[in-house]
Design an enzyme around this catalytic site. Structure first.
Site, short mmCIF file in Angstrom:
data_model
loop_
_atom_site.label_atom_id
_atom_site.label_comp_id
_atom_site.label_asym_id
_atom_site.label_seq_id
_atom_site.Cartn_x
_atom_site.Cartn_y
_atom_site.Cartn_z
N GLY A 1 0.50 -1.82 -0.47
CA GLY A 1 0.13 0.64 -0.07
C GLY A 1 0.58 1.82 0.03
O GLY A 1 2.44 1.05 0.04
N CYS A 2 0.26 2.14 -0.06
CA CYS A 2 1.17 3.36 -0.23
C CYS A 2 1.70 4.18 0.94
O CYS A 2 3.23 4.26 0.94
CB CYS A 2 -0.23 4.58 -1.09
SG CYS A 2 -1.99 5.15 0.10
N TYR A 3 0.64 4.15 2.45
CA TYR A 3 0.98 3.97 3.49
C TYR A 3 2.59 3.08 4.10
O TYR A 3 3.61 3.58 3.94
CB TYR A 3 0.25 4.13 4.65
CG TYR A 3 -0.75 5.32 4.78
CD1 TYR A 3 -0.26 6.70 4.73
CD2 TYR A 3 -1.88 5.09 4.47
CE1 TYR A 3 -0.79 7.95 4.67
CE2 TYR A 3 -2.84 6.31 4.41
CZ TYR A 3 -2.39 7.67 4.45
OH TYR A 3 -3.33 8.50 4.52
#
EC number: 1.2.1.38
Lengths: 352, 352, 352, 352
Positions: free
Chosen positions: C154-156
């Site tokens: 994921g981006c985080y």
């Protein structure tokens, strides 16, 4: 004045952006008390569940929309529902003696055929509709004063008509030359989940919509026709702007008398709006910014004449949710009740 | 092709937004090599000091603007300076055999009187100016192919003229009816510290400026006149939009033949731009969004006819820093060098 | 290379923001050809109906999600679906010999219990899951090279782990001191109509969410634990920022050795990422801006040491839809196929 | 009350954002009359020239800064000047019997050495400075009531200290664990033309600045030390957010007693702020949004405990120009004059 003299006010459709502005304004209005908030899907919820920043002082529940209950609790009711719902309850509310201010399109048209064509809704309340007054106080103040039913204008017609009215009333322009290029923040689309109004979609971009066929066109044309005394066809193009609030219209029209200069028109506009506390005509060379109107009921108008083209360009700025919606409705209420027109309505924006 | 055949290219005025787009585009262009970056106030600085995201791969210093040095190092030079500076060095650069692409207003006017009136600069380079070609490839491709000096159009004229050209060339509209309502992101104001372009001032607001007197008007009129074959007076109103990039023009004109419908015009536009890889005519009922153009050299055009008013409404969207400035200059270079017109130019935006 | 050697690639879930980035990137990727676009609700629509700016060159229809059809048409498939769907088709696709890159959470966890707790989905594909590789090329390049199934982060987690990894691998910080304060543009919420992501709601405001309980926390912790070799508990707080794209993490940790200064850490980070073309360590005193990463696969990292508190502050910026999603998946594909890691991936942003 | 009893108030530094908020608030404040607006560079200009939306009702000229004139005209004066100027006139104004509210850093420090180190200004007014009171009413109300000189806090210290104070006063956290990750809209940078605050630069991006060395750190530490009774070192990291107004701080600290849960802390905070009308503690699971505070003097605080890490996370939101600057100064004035603390100060935001 003590609280016992305050007018009991209800808001039907409190969960949307129109509703929350009304709640905010009426909550601080010195002459009214909110006695009812109503909604359909939101019925049963605390208002503060929808708008948590109201949570500490304001303890209202949204209740079902029930005409009997509204009539028992309220002297005045604001209807802030989608188009095609207000007309189902307004006649009964009026019959029970309430004053009704409708923020939808339902009572903006004296000719219901125009309404039915634009909104695709069949109506059977001609009599009620024929008694409704168009709630643009700068043009119809004396009618508003004496009615029980106000059909409050949409944001585009408000901004457009305030820019155009002096030209039409004075017969200063060629009627067929009128073009309105309008720009609106996205809050005009309401608190509804639509993909095209997501920040990710609508930010850092700009687009026209409803070109040559937007539903506000017949509303604008009907009032223009009334003002000009001749049948009017208006070119109206709305655009979606990457900002929350605010609306600007840029109006183009060809002058009948090419000798008129900007200062002449500024004089005419100042005279026309001399009794209108919320309309502010800007000096020569100053053009309106929507930010100046944010959170207020103001309309700023700038005027320019182009001697090369014999055109006048009029620019008007409003807050689409205030002068374009909720605050204007409160202004109408003030007039209906015989109060000071500006009561409870902000007149200076916080800037920036 | 190996590197030794690459063309040596310089950029004068590399520190501004036009400059940084040029650097970005030319850095990845397969046929050129950047051999010189020049500036006045920024001379002596590393380019990566001004734009740190270039810091890891790109090690250029901005050098003083020196005609001899430029001529020694470059075969082609882009001038991305404020108005009134390019004309002081362009003649010498041309004399030394360079190809010159000027992004300022200096070489956009065949009539220097018009320029001098609009920009308040006296000029003495009539001969050079008379050889300059207006760098709008969709209209002047064959001239661009054969010149050494291109005056690249401003962003407003680019967006406006691409929307208007087919109407004028085909004589489809009443010339005096032409109105251009234009909207631009704030990057058009350049990387200059101006209070009105601060985020705190320009965000969440909207305003017109330069009404009836913007400097791009004579540039638009000159080309319109050339296209239409009759003297044209254009109504042009720019607006500042709260977004970084992007420009939309909404053009209004009265059709000569009120029998034309939208599909007719879409056919005409598609034919007119059939050899223009960067212009994309939208299907009936689809209107352009500026976001579709971000970071590309594209121009999207939507067309609507209003049979009620006999008007055509044409809407065009570009990226003001790309098709409206730097990328269009690279497109001109591609044509001047006989390369594929689209070489090194992005053709699909990253969305959203 | 000619077209016949291009790899056939499919995208399942093409209608969302991850999908449109993949389409954009793969469309210009020199070694692949898009042979299939799939979706559930969007099946049957033209891709250009969803994203009109693709309409002129790109003529794909979105097809139903059918494993047989995908296997016949594609050698590689990207799954860009909501969590809990990929695991239902990935095993079959792998069995048919396809390479699978999953952008959802389904194959990010070597321990499926952690996944099931976080995502509330029961799973029965332990064997497939145990063969999946975590698609963060800067940490797991050699594993990615040799797998057929990549679970893309994921981006985080991507932004967080790139900021933290050198600290953990070198044992430079006290493990229990790690705090990640993360900020994301709203496109991370996807192309789904949610009221809180409307421009009117999310613009001009800022708020935290998922405090002390966000679903990305276990993903970050699992990799941190793997890197540090000790069990890690991480404090992770995401915030919603009024912008379309971009993600910044501000990481706080207490140094084991308070004698380390910023330049020491910059040296360590540069060494750690010396073979990582997309990670760019900034010089002392320069901090990352998300805008530098827009439309690229880059991660900029800035490092500061505060001798007063013995803490290191590491700041990382990525484009949440690119390095945080689609472009990183393409980076993984490049590695899996043995191509240049940077192939088809933008490396410089358009600024501003 | 009639006008003759109103207090005469002056504003020095009226042209900036702090100034315009003060003018806006004091103009509608029922107990004061604005009798003087002063400025340096703006002296001689009409206030409406700087802020045209004030043009119709408000006719003030900005005058030179002259102590004699101010003393003759005003009973109270707000100093809204850049740091290092207020201390040159405050002592004389006090001597002439005025009440002085300084919005700069000059009178925020009881220890002038700390001030001189942070602001690089030598001072010789120790006696005056030692009598100044820190203008955070929620913490120092009784001192404010009895002083003639208030040093109003900056926006970052206000948001930070309101979030932290109950923890420190009650000794609930480990002092060395305190981390403040702060986020601010760009209006905090003032109405000054700076390239990095241009919309084109600051929109659609996010970046930290002043990491480990911001000038507000010593101000926060001095008050924290006072509240905690032990010497405090605080980790403070500000970030620039792409929005006009608003500030959020996310505070991390380790609890001394890991048995405390969120509801315990909410109870403690509610008790601590029970007499503070502008601080609103949010229910469990609700986190603040800066938009709820726009145009008001409110501070919303949300609290979360993470039992996995033994940390408390406190989030506070204010309007940086209101509670963080001008409105808080008016709140101090209300207290100094013995008026209702909330007089003339907005308490509900317009949303959205």
């Amino acid at each position: 004045m003590n609280d016992t003299k305050k007018i009991a006010v209800g808001i039907v459709g409190a969960s949307g952006y129109g509703g929350v502005q009304l709640v905010r304004l009426l909550w601080e209005h010195p002459q009214v008390e909110i006695t009812y908030l109503g909604g359909n899907e939101s019925a049963g919820k605390d208002f503060a569940e929808l708008y948590p920043h109201f949570g500490h002082r304001f303890h209202y529940k949204i209740e079902p929309i029930d005409v009997e209950m509204i009539a028992q609790r309220c002297q005045v009711v604001f209807l802030s529902l989608p188009h095609g719902l207000a007309y189902k309850i307004a006649p009964q509310l009026l019959e029970k003696g309430l004053q009704v201010l409708d923020l939808s399109a339902d009572y903006r048209f004296s000719d219901l055929n125009t309404y039915s064509t634009a909104y695709n809704v069949e109506r059977d309340d001609e009599e009620t509709a024929s008694n409704a007054v168009y709630g643009l106080p700068e043009l119809y103040q004396s009618l508003i004063k004496n009615t029980s039913l106000v059909g409050c204008p949409g944001c585009y017609p408000t901004a457009s008509l305030l820019a155009i009215a002096p030209l039409l009333k004075q017969g200063l322009i060629l009627p067929e030359s009128l073009i309105i290029d309008a720009k609106s923040g996205t809050s005009g689309g309401g608190r509804k989940s639509k993909v095209n109004l997501l920040l990710a979609e609508a930010d850092n971009t700009l687009s026209p919509y409803g070109v040559a066929g937007h539903r506000h066109t017949p509303e604008i044309e009907a009032i223009c026709t009334h003002l000009a005394g001749v049948d009017m066809r208006v070119q109206f193009t709305p655009h979606l702007i990457p900002m929350v609030r605010g609306m600007l219209t840029t109006v183009y029209a060809t002058l009948r008398d090419p000798g008129l200069v900007g200062d002449d028109l500024i004089t005419i506009y100042n005279a026309f709006y001399r009794s209108s506390p919320f309309v502010r005509i800007l000096p020569n060379g100053v053009y309106p910014q929507t930010k100046w109107t944010a959170g207020t009921n103001l309309c700023y108008i700038g005027i320019e004449v182009d001697p090369r083209t014999d055109r006048v360009i009029v620019m008007s700025a409003i807050d689409n949710l205030m002068k374009g919606q909720a605050a204007q409705a409160v202004q109408c209420l003030n007039i209906m009740r015989g109060w000071e027109e500006t009561l409870g309505l902000p007149e200076i924006a916080f800037y920036p």
